[in-house]
Write a protein that holds these residues in place. Sequence first.
Motif, mmCIF file in Angstrom:
data_model
loop_
_atom_site.group_PDB
_atom_site.id
_atom_site.type_symbol
_atom_site.label_atom_id
_atom_site.label_comp_id
_atom_site.label_asym_id
_atom_site.label_seq_id
_atom_site.Cartn_x
_atom_site.Cartn_y
_atom_site.Cartn_z
ATOM 1 N N PRO A 1 -13.821 -13.269 -4.105
ATOM 2 C CA PRO A 1 -14.774 -13.125 -3.002
ATOM 3 C C PRO A 1 -14.077 -13.472 -1.690
ATOM 4 O O PRO A 1 -12.895 -13.808 -1.680
ATOM 5 N N HIS A 2 -14.801 -13.444 -0.587
ATOM 6 C CA HIS A 2 -14.212 -13.732 0.727
ATOM 7 C C HIS A 2 -13.616 -15.135 0.770
ATOM 8 O O HIS A 2 -14.178 -16.069 0.236
ATOM 9 N N LEU A 3 -12.472 -15.238 1.408
ATOM 10 C CA LEU A 3 -11.903 -16.570 1.660
ATOM 11 C C LEU A 3 -12.349 -16.993 3.051
ATOM 12 O O LEU A 3 -12.221 -16.229 4.006
ATOM 13 N N HIS B 1 -14.868 0.130 2.238
ATOM 14 C CA HIS B 1 -14.415 -1.203 2.654
ATOM 15 C C HIS B 1 -15.022 -1.579 4.004
ATOM 16 O O HIS B 1 -15.351 -0.715 4.816
ATOM 17 N N CYS B 2 -15.126 -2.899 4.215
ATOM 18 C CA CYS B 2 -15.691 -3.403 5.468
ATOM 19 C C CYS B 2 -14.718 -3.151 6.629
ATOM 20 O O CYS B 2 -13.523 -3.475 6.528
ATOM 21 N N HIS B 3 -15.216 -2.620 7.704
ATOM 22 C CA HIS B 3 -14.420 -2.310 8.890
ATOM 23 C C HIS B 3 -13.821 -3.583 9.499
ATOM 24 O O HIS B 3 -12.774 -3.546 10.126
ATOM 25 N N HIS B 4 -14.498 -4.709 9.289
ATOM 26 C CA HIS B 4 -14.100 -5.950 9.960
ATOM 27 C C HIS B 4 -13.201 -6.837 9.097
ATOM 28 O O HIS B 4 -12.150 -7.272 9.540
ATOM 29 N N CYS B 5 -13.630 -7.125 7.848
ATOM 30 C CA CYS B 5 -12.846 -8.071 7.028
ATOM 31 C C CYS B 5 -12.025 -7.374 5.947
ATOM 32 O O CYS B 5 -11.263 -8.032 5.234
ATOM 33 N N LEU B 6 -12.181 -6.058 5.796
ATOM 34 C CA LEU B 6 -11.386 -5.232 4.884
ATOM 35 C C LEU B 6 -11.663 -5.481 3.397
ATOM 36 O O LEU B 6 -10.896 -5.056 2.542
ATOM 37 N N PHE C 1 -19.966 -2.139 7.235
ATOM 38 C CA PHE C 1 -19.601 -3.562 7.148
ATOM 39 C C PHE C 1 -20.159 -4.145 5.849
ATOM 40 O O PHE C 1 -21.176 -3.678 5.336
ATOM 41 N N CYS C 2 -19.507 -5.214 5.361
ATOM 42 C CA CYS C 2 -19.970 -5.815 4.106
ATOM 43 C C CYS C 2 -21.231 -6.644 4.343
ATOM 44 O O CYS C 2 -22.061 -6.779 3.439
ATOM 45 N N THR C 3 -21.388 -7.205 5.541
ATOM 46 C CA THR C 3 -22.569 -8.026 5.859
ATOM 47 C C THR C 3 -22.952 -7.802 7.330
ATOM 48 O O THR C 3 -22.148 -7.277 8.116
ATOM 49 N N LEU D 1 -23.159 -10.201 9.285
ATOM 50 C CA LEU D 1 -22.288 -11.141 10.001
ATOM 51 C C LEU D 1 -21.015 -10.433 10.468
ATOM 52 O O LEU D 1 -20.598 -10.545 11.630
ATOM 53 N N CYS D 2 -20.389 -9.669 9.550
ATOM 54 C CA CYS D 2 -19.180 -8.920 9.916
ATOM 55 C C CYS D 2 -19.506 -7.905 11.015
ATOM 56 O O CYS D 2 -18.732 -7.705 11.951
ATOM 57 N N ARG D 3 -20.663 -7.220 10.875
ATOM 58 C CA ARG D 3 -21.053 -6.236 11.891
ATOM 59 C C ARG D 3 -21.180 -6.905 13.269
ATOM 60 O O ARG D 3 -20.634 -6.401 14.263
#
Length: 382
Positions: free
Chosen positions: A378-380, A26-31, A48-50, A52-54
């Motif tokens: 997907p991401h909201l 899972h992404c550390h930032h957006c979960l 991170f998933c992207t 951007l999140c990183r």
Amino acid sequence: MVCAGATIIVEKAHASILLEEFKESHCHHCLHWTLGPVPCHQCSQVGFCTTLCRDESWASYHQYECGLLDLLYRCTRDVNTGQHGLLALRTILKAGKQKMSIEQAKSSACRSSVGMLFDSADYGTVYSLVGNTAQRSEADLFRRTIMAVYLTSFIQQGDGQEPDVGMATALLHLLQSYPCNAHEISHLAVPLPSEPCSQNQLLQLQQVRPCEVGAAIMPVVSLMNHSCNPNVVHVSYGDVMVVRVIRRILQGEEIFDNYGYHYATHDRKERQLKLGQQYFFRCYCQPCVKDWPLYGDTPKLDKRSDISDALVKDINDFKRLVCYFPEGPAKLEESVRLFTGYLDTIESDRSISLPVQEYIKVQEVLKHCFALLATLSPHLLV
Ligand SMILES: [Zn+2]
Ligand SMILES: [Zn+2]
Ligand SMILES: [Zn+2]
């Protein structure tokens, strides 16, 4: 009037943390879960998933904790600071040193409470959430003080300065508030079709279990009081919480969340005990005042066998839908409309006095629909 199925709150977490066991998936930032995590530029402890999140994570808080995550996770286990300790530290790091002083947080909290704006993104809003300090024992406060000092020492490692009292004090405040206000972030874990399913063997809804992947602080969602018969449920789209209605809400009626103790699964004595211990209040909701029975002792809908029979068939169809994932998800909103129709019918029939088993069952199926939709989405963007 707001009917079952409606979405009434969408809130992005003020701060969130991912549990250690999900750090590779899972992404550390957006979960959100991610198949190919993007690594940090400097450490190998997060994904991170992207990009951007990183980059958002780095600019906001990860630059302070980079390289320390393994130690901090160990700290949550060994020193028992728990996930609330990590979440409190994340909140402070995001707030930045300029907002850490108690005076600044208080004046910010004051602005949030007297002004017209209740801003989830404002540290003062988080600071103003109740911590029940007066109700806590000395031993409890002492333990939380030690945790606050310990967590502060992690972030200050090696800088040779005096302990940052402002940071420790702010942490102590959040360590009292988070057990009452932080929310679990969970996804639904659906068993693989080959495991429980065959044409004749339906998946039991109990097998589709929520799986806790993290924790977050959501000041707006935290405003809702508890009822053992809630009229809403909240589901996680990563670090975004969506609140949906599971029982008709009339104009002027309060919105009630459930703090983990529902009348159908916990008896009144246990509910009062647990709510008192963790949240320091006594519940006077209808099931508590009238001592509604547990699900097994709740009457069935004898007067309307037409509803009961149709419901059995539709719930079985829904279990097949869940079972034969991934064909099912596209039809989930259709299921929401179908089952909210049952709730409407039961709520509108004045000859039916609640609770009845069918009503509880439909609410449970709806909760699964909402949680599945959230897990598969997907991401909201909020
Ligand atoms: Zn992400
Ligand atoms: Zn890093
Ligand atoms: Zn109650």
